[in-house]
Design a protein around this motif. Structure first.
Motif, mmCIF file in Angstrom:
data_model
loop_
_atom_site.group_PDB
_atom_site.id
_atom_site.type_symbol
_atom_site.label_atom_id
_atom_site.label_comp_id
_atom_site.label_asym_id
_atom_site.label_seq_id
_atom_site.Cartn_x
_atom_site.Cartn_y
_atom_site.Cartn_z
ATOM 1 N N ASN A 208 -5.420 114.967 -8.283
ATOM 2 C CA ASN A 208 -4.446 115.679 -7.460
ATOM 3 C C ASN A 208 -4.124 117.059 -8.013
ATOM 4 O O ASN A 208 -3.250 117.753 -7.482
ATOM 5 N N PHE A 209 -4.823 117.442 -9.071
ATOM 6 C CA PHE A 209 -4.507 118.693 -9.745
ATOM 7 C C PHE A 209 -4.537 119.883 -8.787
ATOM 8 O O PHE A 209 -3.635 120.723 -8.782
ATOM 9 N N PHE A 210 -5.571 119.967 -7.952
ATOM 10 C CA PHE A 210 -5.700 121.128 -7.074
ATOM 11 C C PHE A 210 -4.628 121.135 -5.994
ATOM 12 O O PHE A 210 -4.080 122.185 -5.653
ATOM 13 N N ARG A 211 -4.340 119.973 -5.435
ATOM 14 C CA ARG A 211 -3.262 119.887 -4.448
ATOM 15 C C ARG A 211 -1.944 120.333 -5.068
ATOM 16 O O ARG A 211 -1.134 121.016 -4.425
ATOM 17 N N LEU A 212 -1.724 119.962 -6.307
ATOM 18 C CA LEU A 212 -0.490 120.316 -6.989
ATOM 19 C C LEU A 212 -0.401 121.823 -7.205
ATOM 20 O O LEU A 212 0.658 122.435 -7.001
ATOM 21 N N LEU A 213 -1.508 122.445 -7.610
ATOM 22 C CA LEU A 213 -1.508 123.884 -7.847
ATOM 23 C C LEU A 213 -1.224 124.650 -6.562
ATOM 24 O O LEU A 213 -0.485 125.633 -6.552
ATOM 25 N N VAL A 214 -1.809 124.181 -5.448
ATOM 26 C CA VAL A 214 -1.554 124.817 -4.159
ATOM 27 C C VAL A 214 -0.090 124.647 -3.761
ATOM 28 O O VAL A 214 0.567 125.592 -3.307
ATOM 29 N N ALA A 215 0.440 123.455 -3.957
ATOM 30 C CA ALA A 215 1.820 123.168 -3.549
ATOM 31 C C ALA A 215 2.823 124.028 -4.318
ATOM 32 O O ALA A 215 3.801 124.519 -3.744
ATOM 33 N N ILE A 216 2.597 124.230 -5.605
ATOM 34 C CA ILE A 216 3.560 124.951 -6.430
ATOM 35 C C ILE A 216 3.523 126.447 -6.183
ATOM 36 O O ILE A 216 4.469 127.173 -6.505
ATOM 37 N N THR A 217 2.441 126.948 -5.570
ATOM 38 C CA THR A 217 2.325 128.390 -5.358
ATOM 39 C C THR A 217 2.601 128.802 -3.914
ATOM 40 O O THR A 217 2.345 129.935 -3.521
ATOM 41 N N LYS A 218 3.135 127.891 -3.121
ATOM 42 C CA LYS A 218 3.540 128.246 -1.762
ATOM 43 C C LYS A 218 4.711 129.225 -1.805
ATOM 44 O O LYS A 218 5.434 129.313 -2.800
ATOM 45 N N ASP A 219 4.897 129.962 -0.698
ATOM 46 C CA ASP A 219 6.039 130.880 -0.621
ATOM 47 C C ASP A 219 7.355 130.135 -0.850
ATOM 48 O O ASP A 219 8.251 130.629 -1.523
ATOM 49 N N GLU A 220 7.451 128.955 -0.267
ATOM 50 C CA GLU A 220 8.645 128.119 -0.427
ATOM 51 C C GLU A 220 8.191 126.711 -0.832
ATOM 52 O O GLU A 220 8.033 125.831 0.016
ATOM 53 N N PRO A 221 7.976 126.508 -2.128
ATOM 54 C CA PRO A 221 7.502 125.192 -2.593
ATOM 55 C C PRO A 221 8.450 124.073 -2.183
ATOM 56 O O PRO A 221 9.675 124.229 -2.202
ATOM 57 N N GLU A 222 7.890 122.934 -1.783
ATOM 58 C CA GLU A 222 8.678 121.772 -1.402
ATOM 59 C C GLU A 222 8.705 120.803 -2.583
ATOM 60 O O GLU A 222 7.680 120.239 -2.975
ATOM 61 N N VAL A 223 9.867 120.631 -3.139
ATOM 62 C CA VAL A 223 10.016 119.805 -4.337
ATOM 63 C C VAL A 223 9.550 118.376 -4.085
ATOM 64 O O VAL A 223 8.883 117.770 -4.932
ATOM 65 N N GLN A 272 3.576 127.415 -14.515
ATOM 66 C CA GLN A 272 2.880 127.855 -15.722
ATOM 67 C C GLN A 272 2.203 126.694 -16.437
ATOM 68 O O GLN A 272 1.156 126.865 -17.063
ATOM 69 N N TRP A 273 2.806 125.502 -16.304
ATOM 70 C CA TRP A 273 2.294 124.357 -17.054
ATOM 71 C C TRP A 273 1.182 123.600 -16.333
ATOM 72 O O TRP A 273 0.385 122.919 -16.958
ATOM 73 N N ILE A 274 1.123 123.731 -15.024
ATOM 74 C CA ILE A 274 0.205 122.901 -14.255
ATOM 75 C C ILE A 274 -1.245 123.122 -14.679
ATOM 76 O O ILE A 274 -2.002 122.172 -14.872
ATOM 77 N N TYR A 275 -1.616 124.377 -14.810
ATOM 78 C CA TYR A 275 -3.008 124.648 -15.162
ATOM 79 C C TYR A 275 -3.330 124.110 -16.547
ATOM 80 O O TYR A 275 -4.406 123.587 -16.789
ATOM 81 N N LEU A 276 -2.386 124.235 -17.460
ATOM 82 C CA LEU A 276 -2.611 123.723 -18.808
ATOM 83 C C LEU A 276 -2.746 122.206 -18.791
ATOM 84 O O LEU A 276 -3.626 121.643 -19.424
ATOM 85 N N MET A 277 -1.879 121.538 -18.030
ATOM 86 C CA MET A 277 -1.944 120.083 -17.953
ATOM 87 C C MET A 277 -3.267 119.625 -17.360
ATOM 88 O O MET A 277 -3.862 118.646 -17.780
ATOM 89 N N GLY A 278 -3.746 120.363 -16.361
ATOM 90 C CA GLY A 278 -4.954 119.955 -15.685
ATOM 91 C C GLY A 278 -6.216 120.182 -16.487
ATOM 92 O O GLY A 278 -7.214 119.506 -16.274
ATOM 93 N N CYS A 279 -6.185 121.124 -17.418
ATOM 94 C CA CYS A 279 -7.420 121.510 -18.109
ATOM 95 C C CYS A 279 -7.477 121.085 -19.563
ATOM 96 O O CYS A 279 -8.488 121.286 -20.229
ATOM 97 N N SER A 280 -6.429 120.525 -20.104
ATOM 98 C CA SER A 280 -6.491 120.035 -21.478
ATOM 99 C C SER A 280 -7.117 118.644 -21.484
ATOM 100 O O SER A 280 -7.234 117.987 -20.456
ATOM 101 N N ASN A 281 -7.525 118.214 -22.668
ATOM 102 C CA ASN A 281 -8.134 116.893 -22.757
ATOM 103 C C ASN A 281 -7.065 115.810 -22.797
ATOM 104 O O ASN A 281 -5.871 116.089 -22.678
ATOM 105 N N GLU A 282 -7.476 114.584 -22.988
ATOM 106 C CA GLU A 282 -6.523 113.475 -22.909
ATOM 107 C C GLU A 282 -5.463 113.540 -23.994
ATOM 108 O O GLU A 282 -4.398 112.946 -23.879
ATOM 109 N N LYS A 283 -5.728 114.306 -25.064
ATOM 110 C CA LYS A 283 -4.741 114.482 -26.128
ATOM 111 C C LYS A 283 -3.900 115.734 -25.935
ATOM 112 O O LYS A 283 -3.089 116.081 -26.782
ATOM 113 N N GLY A 284 -4.129 116.415 -24.807
ATOM 114 C CA GLY A 284 -3.384 117.639 -24.562
ATOM 115 C C GLY A 284 -3.881 118.818 -25.370
ATOM 116 O O GLY A 284 -3.141 119.772 -25.577
#
Length: 422
Positions: A208-223, A272-284
């Motif tokens: 769901n990483f990509f859906r999340l990135l799109v959702a957070i960058t909307k003009d008016e993000p829906e929590v 800011q954190w979403i991309y880091l969470m999505g691209c780090s390994n299982e240990k962060g």
């Protein structure tokens, strides 16, 4: 003589070792390679670059790695390198400095004071060999050197305990040649693109990483939408809770669900954190190559978004531009074609067209980002004017974005370290 652009742009280009780690950044500027016949012309361009770099680059950008900067003989004699700390600077000089006895004495002194020294566009010439003992790096442009000459030079440099950097690696043939010739590091558009390693396999597209990135960058993000997406992915949920409950936030009571975590973090920090969470390994964790690519993602996204404040007649908005910059690096982070990656997310068709085929005014903005990275001043002028950008402000905007990205990255690393300790 080539025509010099009206605006004096400045750009940073990464210098990578053969493992993809960043050795430093070469500071490129308009007019540096136009072949002035007078030392005063070179002095003016170099001095203006140094001044602009110091005034436009923040402290975090300046300390983001070794800065390879060109200095003329006169600037060396005026102690200009001392504007920088020795650990932040590599003094880069041309061959003309080697044949200037007084300049060489100044370089010897800087070297004794802890500064690293590099000679650029070096051509193999026996009469210069003895002077190489004062240099830490020898930079060779593969466009202007014979293979046999570069091979002999590389072997000789290594025998002296120095490093060889090949520049201008802009296509696959030159990239492969750099390995064959035994270079220690390289720079150039193709080299920068090829040295980034994939972080995930194609199976990660199901996340769901990509859906999340799109959702957070909307003009008016829906929590509610953001919380639902995170809650559907165990990895993202775990990463979010781990970050929020780290020592960095020092919570009295631990966050136990996604809603609490999103509320504490806030939408601003969450993006800011979403991309880091999505691209780090299982240990962060991230290796250096992955870090560099993620920084590039943030930089492109920030630069594109800021330029949208001024661009005329654009079919995309600032959030679209941010996504365009962020998604542009995904083929290097994920082992899958960009077309397949973008098919997984509902983003603007204009953004897809820009990324896949460089079409439309969105494609022009994307091409401008790439042109700035490779210091293609002619393309920058053409694209910037077509987009209606304030050309005189591009360097200022560029370095503001670099400083912002470095600031964000420091926060990410500090919080990540705190999360690891929790």
């Amino acid at each position: 003589m080539a025509k010099i652009a009206r605006t004096n742009y400045i750009a940073r280009q990464p210098i990578k070792d053969l493992q993809g780690n960043t050795l430093g950044y070469e500071i490129r500027y308009t007019g540096e390679n136009y072949g002035y016949n007078e030392e005063t012309g070179q002095d003016f361009m170099a001095a203006e670059t140094i001044y602009n770099f110091l005034t436009q680059a923040g402290d975090k950008t300046l300390k983001g790695g070794l800065n390879f900067m060109t200095f003329t003989t006169n600037l060396l004699m005026k102690n200009t390198p001392k504007l920088f700390a020795p650990e932040d600077l590599v003094i880069e000089v041309s061959e003309s400095v080697i044949i200037h006895p007084l300049a060489m004495r100044f370089l010897e002194r800087y070297h004794q004071e802890g500064y690293s020294i590099a000679i650029k566009d070096f051509q193999f010439a026996p009469r210069y060999i003895s002077n190489l003992r004062h240099f830490d790096y020898v930079m060779v442009d593969l466009h202007h050197a014979e293979d046999d000459s570069v091979k002999r030079l590389t072997e000789m440099i290594h025998s002296m305990g120095k490093k060889c950097i090949v520049t201008g690696v802009d296509d696959e043939d030159l990239y492969q040649k750099a390995f064959i010739l035994g270079a220690d590091a390289m720079s150039g558009r193709y080299a920068a693109e090829q040295m980034f390693t994939a972080v995930h396999s194609a199976s990660y597209l199901q996340s769901n990483f990509f859906r999340l990135l799109v959702a957070i960058t909307k003009d008016e993000p829906e929590v509610n939408e953001i919380e639902e997406i995170i809650s559907m992915d165990a990895t993202l949920t775990y990463s979010l809770l781990r970050i929020v409950n780290s020592a960095y936030f020092a919570l009295r009571n631990r966050a136990t669900n996604v809603h609490q975590a999103v509320t504490i973090l806030g939408l601003g920090q969450l993006r800011q954190w979403i991309y880091l969470m999505g691209c780090s390994n299982e240990k962060g964790e991230l290796d250096e190559s992955q870090e560099e690519m993620l920084k590039l993602s943030f930089t492109r996204a920030s630069f594109a978004s800021e330029l949208m404040r001024f661009a005329k007649n654009m079919p995309i908005n600032r959030n679209d531009a941010y996504l365009m910059g962020m998604f542009s690096t995904l083929p290097f982070l994920i082992a899958a074609p960009l077309e397949d990656i973008l098919a997984e997310v509902a983003i603007s068709e204009h953004v897809k067209a820009a990324l896949l085929s460089h079409e439309g005014r969105g494609g022009m903005l994307y091409d401008l980002l790439l042109a700035y990275e490779r210091a293609d001043w002619t393309a920058i002028n053409r694209l910037g004017e077509e987009l209606g950008l304030p050309m005189e402000r591009l360097p200022e905007i560029y370095f503001q974005c670099l400083d912002e990205v470095n600031h964000i990255w420091q926060q990410l690393m500090d919080t990540g370290a705190s999360a690891g300790e929790a």
